[in-house]
Design a protein around this motif. Structure first.
Motif, PDB file in Angstrom:
ATOM      1  N   PHE A  55      46.474   4.972 -12.286  1.00 10.60           N
ATOM      2  CA  PHE A  55      46.404   5.495 -10.917  1.00 10.60           C
ATOM      3  C   PHE A  55      46.794   4.410  -9.905  1.00 10.60           C
ATOM      4  N   GLU A  56      46.271   3.202 -10.114  1.00 16.87           N
ATOM      5  CA  GLU A  56      46.579   2.110  -9.189  1.00 16.87           C
ATOM      6  C   GLU A  56      48.067   1.747  -9.255  1.00 16.87           C
ATOM      7  N   LEU A  57      48.643   1.759 -10.455  1.00 14.75           N
ATOM      8  CA  LEU A  57      50.072   1.465 -10.588  1.00 14.75           C
ATOM      9  C   LEU A  57      50.921   2.555  -9.941  1.00 14.75           C
ATOM     10  N   SER A 100      40.194  -3.233 -14.288  1.00 11.71           N
ATOM     11  CA  SER A 100      40.570  -2.254 -15.306  1.00 11.71           C
ATOM     12  C   SER A 100      41.233  -2.926 -16.504  1.00 11.71           C
ATOM     13  N   ILE A 101      42.116  -3.881 -16.244  1.00 12.20           N
ATOM     14  CA  ILE A 101      42.768  -4.608 -17.338  1.00 12.20           C
ATOM     15  C   ILE A 101      41.729  -5.366 -18.158  1.00 12.20           C
ATOM     16  N   ALA A 102      40.790  -6.037 -17.480  1.00 13.63           N
ATOM     17  CA  ALA A 102      39.752  -6.793 -18.184  1.00 13.63           C
ATOM     18  C   ALA A 102      38.902  -5.884 -19.056  1.00 13.63           C
ATOM     19  N   THR A 103      38.559  -4.720 -18.534  1.00 10.93           N
ATOM     20  CA  THR A 103      37.733  -3.774 -19.299  1.00 10.93           C
ATOM     21  C   THR A 103      38.469  -3.276 -20.534  1.00 10.93           C
ATOM     22  N   ASN A 138      44.850  -1.374  -5.271  1.00 11.26           N
ATOM     23  CA  ASN A 138      43.944  -2.481  -5.005  1.00 11.26           C
ATOM     24  C   ASN A 138      44.017  -3.487  -6.150  1.00 11.26           C
ATOM     25  N   PRO A 139      44.440  -4.758  -5.881  1.00  6.39           N
ATOM     26  CA  PRO A 139      44.561  -5.754  -6.949  1.00  6.39           C
ATOM     27  C   PRO A 139      43.259  -5.977  -7.711  1.00  6.39           C
ATOM     28  N   LYS A 140      42.132  -5.933  -7.002  1.00  6.13           N
ATOM     29  CA  LYS A 140      40.845  -6.141  -7.664  1.00  6.13           C
ATOM     30  C   LYS A 140      40.584  -5.041  -8.680  1.00  6.13           C
ATOM     31  N   ASN A 141      40.871  -3.792  -8.313  1.00 11.69           N
ATOM     32  CA  ASN A 141      40.685  -2.679  -9.244  1.00 11.69           C
ATOM     33  C   ASN A 141      41.586  -2.835 -10.470  1.00 11.69           C
ATOM     34  N   ILE A 142      42.812  -3.284 -10.236  1.00 14.85           N
ATOM     35  CA  ILE A 142      43.751  -3.464 -11.340  1.00 14.85           C
ATOM     36  C   ILE A 142      43.249  -4.539 -12.298  1.00 14.85           C
TER      37      ILE A 142
END
Length: 212
Positions: free
Chosen positions: A89-91, A114-117, A107-111
């Protein structure tokens, strides 16, 4: 309910010990109003082997270890699926920016979160899934595990709700004429993730029900 199932099991055991055929037992129970699933479960509880008395099959049992493995499995599945959708969604927001706030355009923080998770949760899901798969091959009776069935049906329920809400949102937007490329892509992402999970676990559940 437990008492009724005990009565059913005792009846099947007694009937088999007296030499009654499985077909005749099935018909008698069906005529008495028992559901086909209950009748079949009671009959398959005893092996179809030549022996003077009914031979019980091994039956599934619930252990703390089993509950732990399945809770980890499905929790990491939910985390991976949710954050994969969030990441996509963010992309999409970044690829198709609108006249909205910078937060809604990716939002870079959300991205990063999500990647970390996904980097942590998805490998754990694969490892636990592989471990459970090996155990199921060694002991097929574990496919009838109560905790496995409950969590599988819960996952099917969640996936079905996501698909239904996704379709409702799509139809609502079509009727209002508010269709954009960004919206269509998000609908497709949600449908693809939920549909994949629903299809996989529905097939898995059918394999469970087909096993003796």
């Amino acid at each position: 309910m437990a008492s009724a199932m005990q009565d059913l099991d005792q009846f099947v055991r007694e009937a088999l010990s007296r030499g009654c055929s499985r077909a005749s037992i099935d018909k008698a129970l069906t005529d008495a109003g028992w559901a086909p699933e209950q009748t079949q479960a009671a009959l398959t509880g005893y092996a179809d082997v030549a022996f003077p008395v009914p031979v019980p099959r091994p039956r599934p049992y619930l252990s703390a270890r089993e509950a732990f493995l399945y809770l980890v499995l499905f929790t990491t599945l939910y985390l991976s699926a949710y954050h994969l959708g969030e990441l996509l969604f963010e992309l999409i927001n970044r690829s198709f920016p609108g006249i909205v706030s910078s937060y809604e355009n990716g939002n870079p923080k959300n991205i990063r979160w999500s990647i970390a998770t996904i980097v942590i949760a998805f490998p754990v899901f694969l490892l636990v899934s592989a471990k459970i798969g090996r155990e199921l091959k060694q002991q097929a009776i574990k496919r009838q595990s109560a905790v496995r069935r409950w969590l599988t049906y819960l996952t099917l329920f969640v996936a079905a709700i996501v698909l239904i809400v996704d379709l409702i949102t799509l139809v609502d937007s079509l009727l209002s004429g508010e269709i954009t490329m960004r919206f269509v892509l998000k609908v497709m992402v949600a449908a693809a993730i939920a549909g994949t999970i629903f299809g996989y676990y529905l097939r898995d559940l059918r394999r469970d029900e087909a096993s003796p």
